[in-house]
Design a protein around this motif. Structure first.
Motif, PDB file in Angstrom:
ATOM      1  N   GLN A  61      52.706  40.005  38.162  1.00 28.56           N
ATOM      2  CA  GLN A  61      52.552  38.606  37.749  1.00 28.56           C
ATOM      3  C   GLN A  61      53.392  37.739  38.680  1.00 28.56           C
ATOM      4  N   GLY A  62      53.235  36.451  38.556  1.00 27.78           N
ATOM      5  CA  GLY A  62      54.065  35.537  39.352  1.00 27.78           C
ATOM      6  C   GLY A  62      53.325  34.886  40.506  1.00 27.78           C
ATOM      7  N   GLY A  63      52.162  35.415  40.857  1.00 23.04           N
ATOM      8  CA  GLY A  63      51.350  34.762  41.891  1.00 23.04           C
ATOM      9  C   GLY A  63      51.913  34.945  43.292  1.00 23.04           C
ATOM     10  N   GLY A  64      51.211  34.343  44.235  1.00 20.75           N
ATOM     11  CA  GLY A  64      51.612  34.441  45.636  1.00 20.75           C
ATOM     12  C   GLY A  64      53.002  33.870  45.869  1.00 20.75           C
ATOM     13  N   LEU A  65      53.323  32.781  45.185  1.00 18.89           N
ATOM     14  CA  LEU A  65      54.624  32.160  45.448  1.00 18.89           C
ATOM     15  C   LEU A  65      55.770  33.053  44.999  1.00 18.89           C
ATOM     16  N   ALA A  66      55.620  33.743  43.879  1.00 16.63           N
ATOM     17  CA  ALA A  66      56.683  34.661  43.466  1.00 16.63           C
ATOM     18  C   ALA A  66      56.811  35.801  44.473  1.00 16.63           C
ATOM     19  N   SER A 118      50.259  25.936  55.497  1.00 19.06           N
ATOM     20  CA  SER A 118      51.160  25.636  54.376  1.00 19.06           C
ATOM     21  C   SER A 118      51.696  26.888  53.707  1.00 19.06           C
ATOM     22  N   TRP A 119      50.835  27.907  53.566  1.00 17.74           N
ATOM     23  CA  TRP A 119      51.275  29.057  52.770  1.00 17.74           C
ATOM     24  C   TRP A 119      52.258  29.936  53.526  1.00 17.74           C
ATOM     25  N   SER A 120      51.997  30.218  54.793  1.00 17.37           N
ATOM     26  CA  SER A 120      52.966  31.042  55.529  1.00 17.37           C
ATOM     27  C   SER A 120      54.268  30.274  55.732  1.00 17.37           C
ATOM     28  N   ILE A 156      52.352  37.597  57.733  1.00 20.52           N
ATOM     29  CA  ILE A 156      51.310  36.621  58.075  1.00 20.52           C
ATOM     30  C   ILE A 156      50.557  36.232  56.797  1.00 20.52           C
ATOM     31  N   CYS A 157      49.926  35.078  56.845  1.00 18.98           N
ATOM     32  CA  CYS A 157      48.960  34.707  55.800  1.00 18.98           C
ATOM     33  C   CYS A 157      47.587  34.832  56.449  1.00 18.98           C
ATOM     34  N   SER A 158      46.786  35.791  55.996  1.00 17.40           N
ATOM     35  CA  SER A 158      45.543  36.102  56.716  1.00 17.40           C
ATOM     36  C   SER A 158      44.422  35.111  56.434  1.00 17.40           C
ATOM     37  N   ASN A 159      44.592  34.272  55.419  1.00 12.90           N
ATOM     38  CA  ASN A 159      43.647  33.161  55.222  1.00 12.90           C
ATOM     39  C   ASN A 159      44.422  31.986  54.646  1.00 12.90           C
ATOM     40  N   GLU A 160      44.572  30.952  55.450  1.00 14.73           N
ATOM     41  CA  GLU A 160      45.326  29.769  55.020  1.00 14.73           C
ATOM     42  C   GLU A 160      44.387  28.868  54.210  1.00 14.73           C
ATOM     43  N   THR A 161      44.585  28.914  52.906  1.00 11.83           N
ATOM     44  CA  THR A 161      43.690  28.286  51.938  1.00 11.83           C
ATOM     45  C   THR A 161      43.586  26.773  52.113  1.00 11.83           C
ATOM     46  N   ILE A 162      44.694  26.145  52.501  1.00 14.63           N
ATOM     47  CA  ILE A 162      44.719  24.680  52.619  1.00 14.63           C
ATOM     48  C   ILE A 162      44.202  24.244  53.983  1.00 14.63           C
ATOM     49  N   VAL A 216      50.964  41.027  54.501  1.00 17.70           N
ATOM     50  CA  VAL A 216      49.821  40.111  54.572  1.00 17.70           C
ATOM     51  C   VAL A 216      49.628  39.403  53.235  1.00 17.70           C
ATOM     52  N   ASP A 217      49.677  38.089  53.253  1.00 16.35           N
ATOM     53  CA  ASP A 217      49.277  37.301  52.078  1.00 16.35           C
ATOM     54  C   ASP A 217      47.771  37.094  52.185  1.00 16.35           C
ATOM     55  N   PHE A 218      47.027  37.879  51.401  1.00 13.57           N
ATOM     56  CA  PHE A 218      45.562  37.762  51.470  1.00 13.57           C
ATOM     57  C   PHE A 218      44.974  37.148  50.200  1.00 13.57           C
ATOM     58  N   SER A 219      45.800  36.306  49.549  1.00  9.84           N
ATOM     59  CA  SER A 219      45.419  35.701  48.260  1.00  9.84           C
ATOM     60  C   SER A 219      44.004  35.143  48.241  1.00  9.84           C
ATOM     61  N   SER A 220      43.643  34.403  49.286  1.00 11.34           N
ATOM     62  CA  SER A 220      42.418  33.605  49.174  1.00 11.34           C
ATOM     63  C   SER A 220      41.225  34.221  49.905  1.00 11.34           C
ATOM     64  N   HIS A 221      41.375  35.438  50.429  1.00 13.36           N
ATOM     65  CA  HIS A 221      40.152  36.085  50.928  1.00 13.36           C
ATOM     66  C   HIS A 221      40.080  37.579  50.611  1.00 13.36           C
ATOM     67  N   ALA A 254      45.164  36.611  41.850  1.00 13.11           N
ATOM     68  CA  ALA A 254      43.755  36.912  41.569  1.00 13.11           C
ATOM     69  C   ALA A 254      42.892  35.660  41.474  1.00 13.11           C
ATOM     70  N   GLN A 255      43.506  34.508  41.278  1.00 19.24           N
ATOM     71  CA  GLN A 255      42.728  33.352  40.807  1.00 19.24           C
ATOM     72  C   GLN A 255      41.890  32.665  41.872  1.00 19.24           C
ATOM     73  N   LYS A 256      41.922  33.167  43.110  1.00 20.64           N
ATOM     74  CA  LYS A 256      41.071  32.581  44.133  1.00 20.64           C
ATOM     75  C   LYS A 256      39.734  33.306  44.152  1.00 20.64           C
ATOM     76  N   ASN A 257      39.794  34.617  44.343  1.00 17.14           N
ATOM     77  CA  ASN A 257      38.557  35.335  44.619  1.00 17.14           C
ATOM     78  C   ASN A 257      38.312  36.517  43.688  1.00 17.14           C
TER      79      ASN A 257
HETATM   80  C1  LIG Z   1      47.129  30.001  46.132  1.00 17.31           C
HETATM   81  C2  LIG Z   1      47.899  30.706  47.187  1.00 17.31           C
HETATM   82  C3  LIG Z   1      49.241  31.068  46.993  1.00 17.31           C
HETATM   83  C4  LIG Z   1      50.012  30.693  45.764  1.00 17.31           C
HETATM   84  O1  LIG Z   1      49.575  31.332  44.647  1.00 17.31           O
HETATM   85  P1  LIG Z   1      50.257  31.057  43.228  1.00 17.31           P
HETATM   86  O2  LIG Z   1      49.510  32.007  42.369  1.00 17.31           O
HETATM   87  O3  LIG Z   1      50.052  29.620  42.883  1.00 17.31           O
HETATM   88  O4  LIG Z   1      51.698  31.384  43.342  1.00 17.31           O
HETATM   89  C5  LIG Z   1      49.880  31.750  47.996  1.00 17.31           C
HETATM   90  N1  LIG Z   1      49.246  32.064  49.149  1.00 17.31           N
HETATM   91  C6  LIG Z   1      47.965  31.725  49.361  1.00 17.31           C
HETATM   92  C7  LIG Z   1      47.317  32.097  50.650  1.00 17.31           C
HETATM   93  C8  LIG Z   1      47.255  31.043  48.387  1.00 17.31           C
HETATM   94  O5  LIG Z   1      45.969  30.700  48.599  1.00 17.31           O
END
Ligand SMILES: *Cc1c(COP(=O)(O)O)cnc(C)c1O
Length: 363
Positions: A73-78, A100-102, A146-152, A174-179, A197-200
């Protein structure tokens, strides 16, 4: 029921089939007499949900056996804090800042260990990726992030960097949150990958961590037990109560992905969607995407109206056409269409149709 197409960056659109199944099972999961939210995480019913979700995602991601798949839990930011607590040993970690994310990851890690920026594209507005051969890596970094997909910013690595080829033995984080699950991952290049999980993949509340076995033993003494990867792994992600309902819904998404034909089929569809949308933007006189073509994201497509005074009219028109949540992130303005796995090709066709008729009206 025909719902509008929802282009939210996250929490994002879910497949209708998944929401319908969850609704049907809300009061009574598989004859158990309980809804999933009401089950003990240690009972046999939830045990089955958990095991299937683990097995299905491992299969979808083609995850080798020497990686653990943790549900946290805690998401990408945690994770920006949890990763250095687990991997840095207090030594320097390197960051490639491409959006922004990296950038946030480097800033947060600096609270736990020295954080060295090995490369940054900030000066050019985060519209490109730096060639790995130009990265200024430190001597022996604890890891390279690295952040492999910069969501913003809408910038995506279409191939992961090969640290070994750069003469660096450190694990790649690798922060692959959004892909995640939008394309295959070359695990031979990866030490650890994480993503909300909340992106994809599903609802907010579940965070995936994929970690190579040999990296489980490095946590700093101050790392909270519930956030220590080894503790989480040794307890099958149930050291503390996991986000049970989010795991269940994500599990339904994994089964939906398998019905689509798995990641290869989903990737082909994602390529078709992104190609269609970028082509429409590039040939228009009203819309503009500033990202270098070779690194454009297939998932998050930021674009601007050359006449920004039309922004409100564009968003209102889109909403009436059944196209939701197209407003860009507040830090960059403009528009953004997030076209994750759950957005069908027809959704992108509808968006492109609206964009063209809006442009014609305002020519
Ligand atoms: C949304 C996102 C985050 C942050 O996720 P949270 O669940 O809000 O902490 C981190 N990295 C990437 C690439 C994101 O898209």
């Amino acid at each position: 029921m025909n719902r509008p197409y929802n282009f939210s960056a996250g929490p994002a659109a879910m497949p209708d089939e998944v929401l319908q199944q969850a609704a049907a099972e809300m009061l009574d999961w598989h004859g158990s007499g309980m809804g999933v939210m009401e089950m003990s995480h240690r009972g046999k019913e939830f045990g089955q949900i958990y095991q299937e979700a683990q097995a299905d995602l491992r299969e979808l991601l083609a995850l080798p056996a020497h990686f653990k798949l943790l549900f946290m839990q805690g998401g990408g930011l945690a994770e920006n804090a949890i990763v250095p607590l687990n991997l840095s040993r207090g030594e320097t970690a390197d960051f490639v800042v491409t959006g922004s994310w990296s950038q946030k990851s480097a800033q947060e890690a600096a609270r736990y260990c020295p954080a060295h920026v090995a490369a940054s594209t900030q000066a050019s507005g985060f519209t490109s990726l730096p060639n790995p051969a130009t990265w200024q890596l430190s001597d022996q970094p604890a890891y390279v992030h690295i952040c492999s997909n910069e969501t913003i910013n809408g910038v995506e690595y279409h191939a992961l960097p090969d640290l070994k080829a750069l003469g660096c033995d450190a694990p790649l984080v690798v922060d692959f949150s959004s892909h995640v699950a939008s394309r295959p991952v070359d695990w031979s290049k990866v030490g650890l990958a994480f993503g909300g999980a909340q992106k994809n993949l599903g609802p907010a509340g579940l965070t995936l961590v994929v970690v190579r076995d040999d990296l489980l033993d490095r946590a700093l003494p101050i790392c909270p037990s519930a956030l220590n990867y080894k503790t989480v792994a040794n307890n099958e992600s149930m050291y503390n109560t996991p986000p049970t309902y989010s795991i269940y819904i994500a599990g339904l998404v994994f089964k939906w992905l398998k019905r689509q034909g798995g990641i290869a089929a989903v990737e082909a569809n994602n390529i078709a969607k992104a190609t269609l949308l970028y082509a429409a933007i590039d040939k228009s006189n009203l819309y503009l995407n500033r990202v270098e073509k070779s690194v454009r994201s297939r998932m998050n497509v930021p674009f601007y109206l050359r006449d920004e005074s039309l922004n409100d009219a564009f968003l209102a028109g889109a909403r009436s056409a059944g196209l939701l949540q197209l407003k860009g992130h507040k830090s960059v303005g403009g528009m953004r269409a997030s076209i994750y796995n759950a957005i069908p090709l027809e959704g992108v066709q509808a968006l492109v149709g609206f964009m063209q008729s809006f442009e014609a009206q305002h020519a």
